[in-house]
Design a protein around this motif. Structure first.
Motif, PDB file in Angstrom:
ATOM      1  N   SER A   1     -33.495  26.971  14.440  1.00 22.61           N
ATOM      2  CA  SER A   1     -34.815  27.694  14.777  1.00 22.61           C
ATOM      3  C   SER A   1     -36.075  26.944  14.362  1.00 22.61           C
ATOM      4  CB  SER A   1     -34.890  28.965  13.999  1.00 22.61           C
ATOM      5  OG  SER A   1     -35.361  29.085  12.699  1.00 22.61           O
ATOM      6  N   SER A   2     -36.941  27.320  14.965  1.00 23.44           N
ATOM      7  CA  SER A   2     -38.490  26.700  14.767  1.00 23.44           C
ATOM      8  C   SER A   2     -38.954  26.930  13.187  1.00 23.44           C
ATOM      9  CB  SER A   2     -39.390  27.409  15.626  1.00 23.44           C
ATOM     10  OG  SER A   2     -39.653  28.734  15.426  1.00 23.44           O
ATOM     11  N   SER A   3     -38.131  27.844  12.460  1.00 24.16           N
ATOM     12  CA  SER A   3     -38.651  28.295  11.260  1.00 24.16           C
ATOM     13  C   SER A   3     -37.794  27.255  10.337  1.00 24.16           C
ATOM     14  CB  SER A   3     -38.518  29.426  10.711  1.00 24.16           C
ATOM     15  OG  SER A   3     -37.205  29.973  10.695  1.00 24.16           O
ATOM     16  N   GLY A   4     -36.788  26.495  10.839  1.00 25.28           N
ATOM     17  CA  GLY A   4     -35.761  25.729   9.992  1.00 25.28           C
ATOM     18  C   GLY A   4     -34.383  26.692   9.697  1.00 25.28           C
ATOM     19  N   ARG A   5     -34.243  27.521  10.191  1.00 30.23           N
ATOM     20  CA  ARG A   5     -32.791  28.227   9.696  1.00 30.23           C
ATOM     21  C   ARG A   5     -31.806  27.704  10.881  1.00 30.23           C
ATOM     22  NH1 ARG A   5     -33.284  34.544  10.225  1.00 30.23           N
ATOM     23  NH2 ARG A   5     -32.528  33.882  12.298  1.00 30.23           N
ATOM     24  N   LEU A   6     -30.512  27.603  10.448  1.00 32.40           N
ATOM     25  CA  LEU A   6     -29.543  26.989  11.106  1.00 32.40           C
ATOM     26  C   LEU A   6     -28.541  27.967  11.407  1.00 32.40           C
ATOM     27  CD1 LEU A   6     -28.837  24.228   8.472  1.00 32.40           C
ATOM     28  CD2 LEU A   6     -30.083  24.028  10.625  1.00 32.40           C
ATOM     29  N   LEU A   7     -27.765  27.777  12.468  1.00 31.44           N
ATOM     30  CA  LEU A   7     -26.607  28.581  13.101  1.00 31.44           C
ATOM     31  C   LEU A   7     -25.537  27.792  13.574  1.00 31.44           C
ATOM     32  CD1 LEU A   7     -25.874  31.605  14.086  1.00 31.44           C
ATOM     33  CD2 LEU A   7     -26.854  31.287  16.132  1.00 31.44           C
ATOM     34  N   ALA A   8     -24.587  28.088  12.932  1.00 30.12           N
ATOM     35  CA  ALA A   8     -23.373  27.301  13.290  1.00 30.12           C
ATOM     36  C   ALA A   8     -22.404  28.055  14.127  1.00 30.12           C
ATOM     37  CB  ALA A   8     -22.672  26.671  12.070  1.00 30.12           C
ATOM     38  N   PHE A   9     -21.668  27.415  14.999  1.00 28.50           N
ATOM     39  CA  PHE A   9     -20.522  28.127  15.791  1.00 28.50           C
ATOM     40  C   PHE A   9     -19.442  27.068  15.903  1.00 28.50           C
ATOM     41  CE2 PHE A   9     -18.606  28.924  19.941  1.00 28.50           C
ATOM     42  CZ  PHE A   9     -18.376  30.092  19.830  1.00 28.50           C
ATOM     43  N   VAL A  10     -18.389  27.031  15.314  1.00 22.17           N
ATOM     44  CA  VAL A  10     -17.124  26.282  15.411  1.00 22.17           C
ATOM     45  C   VAL A  10     -16.021  27.080  15.864  1.00 22.17           C
ATOM     46  CG1 VAL A  10     -15.510  25.002  13.968  1.00 22.17           C
ATOM     47  CG2 VAL A  10     -17.861  25.044  13.414  1.00 22.17           C
ATOM     48  N   THR A  11     -15.395  26.556  17.067  1.00 22.50           N
ATOM     49  CA  THR A  11     -14.428  27.254  17.877  1.00 22.50           C
ATOM     50  C   THR A  11     -13.093  26.373  17.730  1.00 22.50           C
ATOM     51  OG1 THR A  11     -13.810  28.641  19.646  1.00 22.50           O
ATOM     52  CG2 THR A  11     -15.236  26.476  19.961  1.00 22.50           C
ATOM     53  N   ASN A  12     -11.916  26.939  18.258  1.00 27.10           N
ATOM     54  CA  ASN A  12     -10.945  26.258  18.688  1.00 27.10           C
ATOM     55  C   ASN A  12     -10.434  26.577  19.898  1.00 27.10           C
ATOM     56  OD1 ASN A  12      -9.584  28.866  18.128  1.00 27.10           O
ATOM     57  ND2 ASN A  12      -8.085  28.222  16.961  1.00 27.10           N
ATOM     58  N   ALA A  13     -11.397  27.462  20.699  1.00 28.97           N
ATOM     59  CA  ALA A  13     -11.288  27.748  22.181  1.00 28.97           C
ATOM     60  C   ALA A  13     -10.546  29.348  22.011  1.00 28.97           C
ATOM     61  CB  ALA A  13     -10.464  26.897  23.041  1.00 28.97           C
ATOM     62  N   GLU A  14     -10.089  29.895  20.947  1.00 24.35           N
ATOM     63  CA  GLU A  14      -9.491  30.994  20.829  1.00 24.35           C
ATOM     64  C   GLU A  14     -10.075  32.029  20.044  1.00 24.35           C
ATOM     65  OE1 GLU A  14      -5.336  30.935  20.387  1.00 24.35           O
ATOM     66  OE2 GLU A  14      -4.913  29.637  22.124  1.00 24.35           O
ATOM     67  N   ARG A  15     -10.525  31.508  18.885  1.00 25.94           N
ATOM     68  CA  ARG A  15     -11.257  31.991  17.749  1.00 25.94           C
ATOM     69  C   ARG A  15     -12.730  31.054  17.337  1.00 25.94           C
ATOM     70  NH1 ARG A  15      -8.437  36.355  16.003  1.00 25.94           N
ATOM     71  NH2 ARG A  15      -9.918  36.600  14.093  1.00 25.94           N
ATOM     72  N   ALA A  16     -13.535  31.855  16.743  1.00 23.29           N
ATOM     73  CA  ALA A  16     -14.956  31.044  16.402  1.00 23.29           C
ATOM     74  C   ALA A  16     -15.266  31.526  15.210  1.00 23.29           C
ATOM     75  CB  ALA A  16     -15.986  31.384  17.598  1.00 23.29           C
ATOM     76  N   MET A  17     -16.049  30.613  14.445  1.00 16.06           N
ATOM     77  CA  MET A  17     -16.782  30.884  12.898  1.00 16.06           C
ATOM     78  C   MET A  17     -17.937  30.977  13.454  1.00 16.06           C
ATOM     79  SD  MET A  17     -16.510  29.035   9.297  1.00 16.06           S
ATOM     80  CE  MET A  17     -14.813  30.179   8.902  1.00 16.06           C
ATOM     81  N   VAL A  18     -18.582  32.159  12.993  1.00 16.01           N
ATOM     82  CA  VAL A  18     -20.296  32.230  13.252  1.00 16.01           C
ATOM     83  C   VAL A  18     -21.033  32.126  11.745  1.00 16.01           C
ATOM     84  CG1 VAL A  18     -22.103  33.571  14.295  1.00 16.01           C
ATOM     85  CG2 VAL A  18     -19.912  33.361  15.285  1.00 16.01           C
ATOM     86  N   VAL A  19     -21.677  31.126  11.637  1.00 18.81           N
ATOM     87  CA  VAL A  19     -22.557  31.252  10.504  1.00 18.81           C
ATOM     88  C   VAL A  19     -23.905  30.853  10.552  1.00 18.81           C
ATOM     89  CG1 VAL A  19     -22.454  29.926   8.033  1.00 18.81           C
ATOM     90  CG2 VAL A  19     -20.351  30.135   9.446  1.00 18.81           C
ATOM     91  N   PRO A  20     -24.731  31.790  10.030  1.00 15.70           N
ATOM     92  CA  PRO A  20     -26.399  31.597   9.979  1.00 15.70           C
ATOM     93  C   PRO A  20     -26.599  31.200   8.630  1.00 15.70           C
ATOM     94  CG  PRO A  20     -25.973  33.816  10.048  1.00 15.70           C
ATOM     95  CD  PRO A  20     -24.292  33.417  10.093  1.00 15.70           C
ATOM     96  N   LEU A  21     -27.416  30.256   8.530  1.00 11.29           N
ATOM     97  CA  LEU A  21     -27.943  29.940   7.181  1.00 11.29           C
ATOM     98  C   LEU A  21     -29.342  29.734   7.116  1.00 11.29           C
ATOM     99  CD1 LEU A  21     -25.622  26.673   6.928  1.00 11.29           C
ATOM    100  CD2 LEU A  21     -25.310  28.813   5.634  1.00 11.29           C
ATOM    101  N   GLU A  22     -30.007  30.404   6.061  1.00 20.21           N
ATOM    102  CA  GLU A  22     -31.471  30.367   5.859  1.00 20.21           C
ATOM    103  C   GLU A  22     -32.035  28.920   5.771  1.00 20.21           C
ATOM    104  OE1 GLU A  22     -33.816  32.821   6.174  1.00 20.21           O
ATOM    105  OE2 GLU A  22     -31.995  33.970   7.213  1.00 20.21           O
ATOM    106  N   VAL A  23     -31.315  28.102   5.103  1.00 21.83           N
ATOM    107  CA  VAL A  23     -31.675  26.635   4.621  1.00 21.83           C
ATOM    108  C   VAL A  23     -30.447  25.815   4.701  1.00 21.83           C
ATOM    109  CG1 VAL A  23     -33.739  27.195   3.219  1.00 21.83           C
ATOM    110  CG2 VAL A  23     -31.360  26.988   1.984  1.00 21.83           C
ATOM    111  N   GLU A  24     -30.496  24.517   4.939  1.00 24.88           N
ATOM    112  CA  GLU A  24     -29.366  23.835   4.826  1.00 24.88           C
ATOM    113  C   GLU A  24     -28.577  23.453   3.476  1.00 24.88           C
ATOM    114  OE1 GLU A  24     -28.342  19.086   6.098  1.00 24.88           O
ATOM    115  OE2 GLU A  24     -30.206  19.971   6.552  1.00 24.88           O
ATOM    116  N   GLY A  25     -27.437  23.748   3.473  1.00 28.10           N
ATOM    117  CA  GLY A  25     -26.876  23.706   2.244  1.00 28.10           C
ATOM    118  C   GLY A  25     -26.694  25.125   1.439  1.00 28.10           C
ATOM    119  N   GLY A  26     -27.450  26.011   1.996  1.00 29.94           N
ATOM    120  CA  GLY A  26     -27.669  27.243   1.314  1.00 29.94           C
ATOM    121  C   GLY A  26     -26.559  28.151   1.553  1.00 29.94           C
ATOM    122  N   PRO A  27     -26.379  29.255   0.673  1.00 26.59           N
ATOM    123  CA  PRO A  27     -25.489  30.280   1.077  1.00 26.59           C
ATOM    124  C   PRO A  27     -25.835  30.949   2.249  1.00 26.59           C
ATOM    125  CG  PRO A  27     -26.875  31.085  -0.610  1.00 26.59           C
ATOM    126  CD  PRO A  27     -27.332  29.793  -0.144  1.00 26.59           C
TER     127      PRO A  27
END
Length: 133
Positions: free
Chosen positions: A39-65
């Motif tokens: 995002s423009s504020s530096g937040r991150l959003l990850a989407f990892v899939t195997n084409a059937e299921r996906a993991m959705v992970v937003p992060l406030e800062v890189e490497g953060g919880p």
């Protein structure tokens, strides 16, 4: 104003909430199964899939919880989550959601900056957000 999001390795033009799902589908069709948005504020959003299921992970800062979408009560695990480095991962199914359900939080986070209001969370080290069906 909602912060604009861009896909890391694509055109640096912001992606809309309506366009993020199409972008994820297109990337999946070409076997790019890991997608990171910033995002423009530096937040991150990850989407990892195997084409059937996906993991959705937003992060406030890189490497953060972070927090991630979950499917509580689901047993088993799935493999085939191939990262951009070529590493293949396997995740418990309870820590991923069916891909069709993963698109809704992606749209909402890109459009509104937050999880959908009906997503439930548990306060754990990495807070898990249940995606309702």
């Amino acid at each position: 104003m909602i912060e604009p999001w861009v896909i890391h390795d694509d055109n640096p033009v912001p992606v809309s909430s309506a366009g993020v799902v199409e972008a994820l589908r297109t990337r999946g069709d070409s076997r790019r199964l890991e997608t990171w948005l910033t995002s423009s504020s530096g937040r991150l959003l990850a989407f990892v899939t195997n084409a059937e299921r996906a993991m959705v992970v937003p992060l406030e800062v890189e490497g953060g919880p972070g927090e991630h979408a979950v499917d509580p009560g689901t047993a088993g695990s799935s493999d085939g989550f191939v990262l951009s480095s070529g590493q293949g991962d396997e995740y418990p199914d309870k820590d991923t959601v069916p891909i069709r359900e993963a698109f809704r939080p992606m749209e909402h986070i890109v459009g509104a900056g937050t999880w959908p209001a009906d997503a439930r969370g548990w306060p754990i080290a990495e807070r898990a957000i249940a995606v309702p069906r």
